[in-house]
Structures are given as C-alpha cells and as structure tokens.
Design an enzyme around this catalytic site. Sequence first.
Site, PDB file in Angstrom:
ATOM      1  N   ASP A   9       0.919  -1.190   0.124  1.00 35.32           N
ATOM      2  CA  ASP A   9      -0.102   0.031  -0.068  1.00 35.32           C
ATOM      3  C   ASP A   9       0.858   1.112   0.055  1.00 35.32           C
ATOM      4  O   ASP A   9       2.066   1.259   0.456  1.00 35.32           O
ATOM      5  CB  ASP A   9      -0.976   0.081   1.384  1.00 35.32           C
ATOM      6  CG  ASP A   9      -1.931  -1.069   1.227  1.00 35.32           C
ATOM      7  OD1 ASP A   9      -2.372  -1.432   0.104  1.00 35.32           O
ATOM      8  OD2 ASP A   9      -2.382  -1.530   2.100  1.00 35.32           O
ATOM      9  N   ARG A  10       0.148   2.363  -0.671  1.00 38.69           N
ATOM     10  CA  ARG A  10       0.870   3.594  -0.559  1.00 38.69           C
ATOM     11  C   ARG A  10       1.530   3.953   0.697  1.00 38.69           C
ATOM     12  O   ARG A  10       2.450   4.466   0.894  1.00 38.69           O
ATOM     13  CB  ARG A  10      -0.060   4.609  -1.115  1.00 38.69           C
ATOM     14  CG  ARG A  10       0.832   6.036  -1.186  1.00 38.69           C
ATOM     15  CD  ARG A  10      -0.263   6.806  -1.937  1.00 38.69           C
ATOM     16  NE  ARG A  10      -0.115   8.323  -1.836  1.00 38.69           N
ATOM     17  CZ  ARG A  10      -0.645   9.309  -2.047  1.00 38.69           C
ATOM     18  NH1 ARG A  10      -2.063   9.367  -2.271  1.00 38.69           N
ATOM     19  NH2 ARG A  10      -0.129  10.465  -2.134  1.00 38.69           N
TER      20      ARG A  10
END
Length: 210
Positions: free
Chosen positions: A71-72
């Site tokens: 995930d970012r």
Amino acid sequence: MSRPPRPIARRSAAKSPVAPRRVAKAPPSEPRLILFNKPFDVLTQFSDGEGRATLKDFIDVAGVYPAGRLDRDSEGLLLLTNDGQLQARIADPRHKLAKTYWVQVEGIPTAEQIERLCKGVELNDGMTLPAQARALEEPQLWPRNPPVRFRQSIPTSWLELIIREGRNRQVRRMTAAVGLPTLRLVRVRIGDWTLDGLDQGQWKEVPARL
C-alpha cells in the site's frame, strides 16, 4: 381431416466459433528479480496521472513489474520481476509465501490480543488464516517522512506479524480488529528475501529464482 406431418427440424451443420486457446507466454531469456525498499507515500506502479511518487522515480529498469502490492502508506520490501511465472508464484496467495511485517501500533499488546492474531481474526471478508505474532522491541529503522503522528496520551509498541495471505490492507485490519490500530507498517521479508542492506528508496538485483 388429418393434419399434415410437421417438418423435422434439422440442426445446422455450422459449429459455433471456438475461442482460440491461450498460449502461455514464454519465460524471458534473462529472468530478473529486483528487491526494492519502498518508501512511504510511493505507489507500487510506474505511472500516475496525478503526479504522485511512483516506482519510476526510483527504479530505471525496463520490463519489470511488481510481484504483489504494498500500500501507498506502507513501507519496505517490494519484489519486481520480468518473469510472469515467477511473478505469479510470488504474488498468488495459493502458494502461501510467508510475508513478515514490523508493525507499530497504538497501545501495549496483551497476551490475549497476540493470541487472537495467532489464531486468526474475523474480518468483514471472513476469517483470516492463523498468523505468527509476537511483541517486538523497537527496531532500528530509517526515519519515516513525514513522521508518524502520535497521541501523547497513548503509548505505542511494535509487533512482528507473519501472514500467508494477500487480502487488501490485511495487517492493518487485523491489528485494528484486536484493538491495536496500526501507526506504521514495514514489510521486512517475503519468503527468503529480506531488506538486509537496503536503505529507504534503494534497490538491488538478485538471482531470479524462488
């Protein structure tokens, strides 16, 4: 008066078109595997129409793609390869490749909370598989940019969590489900590959084999 016999319906000799059989893509002549220490706030893709940071800002190797996602707002180990079969074996949850995370959480975990993580946690998409979980001394990591926002009234602690699934934001949802919201999430190991020797934003190439 008798009715004339109905004509016998004949099936058309024409056959429905057959979809062409998919041919497996041949493996590359030179398989490549890259280990990357992804910083916080970087997308695990090579382009973005909104001007956000992507893999292209760090990796100048053509033809490689992420094997799995990160995930970012998470950090740490990301694998990239140009070999589709290797990519599938790394990313496909059916192969149950162990992934190790160091997780900074709000609160001090109790033995009961750790036991719940180990046995599996009920999420909105079903029960997770049993995991390995333990309390962890604060690890020596690079500073996160921007820093984690803490609440002065709530202590924080670290967990090591090992899972063999790949659900969306699974680790964060697991810790939240047992009352330990995640503040920082760093993936440090996938199978036998680790972050050893890689600082934030750095990558290295290793032999492309599982």
